[in-house]
Design a protein around this motif. Structure first.
Motif, PDB file in Angstrom:
ATOM      1  N   LEU A 274      18.815 -49.438 -34.696  1.00  0.00           N
ATOM      2  CA  LEU A 274      19.056 -47.875 -35.075  1.00  0.00           C
ATOM      3  C   LEU A 274      18.395 -46.594 -34.060  1.00  0.00           C
ATOM      4  N   VAL A 275      18.231 -46.010 -34.519  1.00  0.00           N
ATOM      5  CA  VAL A 275      18.652 -44.427 -33.670  1.00  0.00           C
ATOM      6  C   VAL A 275      17.071 -44.227 -34.560  1.00  0.00           C
ATOM      7  N   TYR A 276      16.559 -43.603 -33.013  1.00  0.00           N
ATOM      8  CA  TYR A 276      14.675 -43.473 -33.144  1.00  0.00           C
ATOM      9  C   TYR A 276      14.962 -41.681 -32.898  1.00  0.00           C
TER      10      TYR A 276
ATOM     11  N   LYS B 234      10.685 -47.121 -17.484  1.00  0.00           N
ATOM     12  CA  LYS B 234       9.734 -46.921 -18.011  1.00  0.00           C
ATOM     13  C   LYS B 234       9.367 -47.140 -20.031  1.00  0.00           C
ATOM     14  N   SER B 235       8.702 -47.210 -20.632  1.00  0.00           N
ATOM     15  CA  SER B 235       8.504 -47.618 -21.666  1.00  0.00           C
ATOM     16  C   SER B 235       7.588 -46.785 -22.397  1.00  0.00           C
ATOM     17  N   ILE B 236       8.444 -46.737 -24.234  1.00  0.00           N
ATOM     18  CA  ILE B 236       6.982 -45.353 -25.011  1.00  0.00           C
ATOM     19  C   ILE B 236       6.761 -46.796 -26.125  1.00  0.00           C
TER      20      ILE B 236
ATOM     21  N   ASP C 133      14.321 -46.826 -20.619  1.00  0.00           N
ATOM     22  CA  ASP C 133      14.961 -45.610 -20.692  1.00  0.00           C
ATOM     23  C   ASP C 133      16.151 -46.713 -20.900  1.00  0.00           C
ATOM     24  N   THR C 134      16.297 -48.259 -21.321  1.00  0.00           N
ATOM     25  CA  THR C 134      17.482 -48.332 -21.899  1.00  0.00           C
ATOM     26  C   THR C 134      18.486 -48.605 -22.820  1.00  0.00           C
ATOM     27  N   HIS C 135      17.655 -48.236 -23.406  1.00  0.00           N
ATOM     28  CA  HIS C 135      17.800 -47.320 -25.068  1.00  0.00           C
ATOM     29  C   HIS C 135      17.746 -45.746 -25.103  1.00  0.00           C
TER      30      HIS C 135
END
Length: 79
Positions: free
Chosen positions: A37-39, A3-5, A19-21
């Motif tokens: 970078l952290v989101y 799933k991507s955002i 999902d890998t992130h």
């Protein structure tokens, strides 16, 4: 399929994570790491932009290699 955002930084640059992130979800939001970078994506984003902007001013003064600070804010396509 993952799933991507899609989110956008304050300069309008598109950031797509999958999902890998994904790292974890807590009380306020979900955390993703991509390209060192952290989101943090808030579960209830209402009024979080003002909080993020206030945090930018305060946290930008912290300079320490072991402390993560806010560099920018991100929004979805609805701002």
């Amino acid at each position: 399929m993952a799933k991507s955002i899609t989110i956008y930084n304050s300069h309008g640059n598109k950031i797509t994570s999958t999902d890998t992130h994904y790292v974890a979800t807590g009380g306020e939001g979900a955390v993703y790491i991509k390209d060192n970078l952290v989101y943090k994506l808030y579960l209830d984003p209402r009024n979080k932009k003002q909080q993020a902007m206030a945090g930018l001013s305060f946290l930008s003064k912290i300079k320490h290699k072991n402390i993560a600070v806010t560099l920018d804010y991100v929004t979805d396509s609805n701002n």
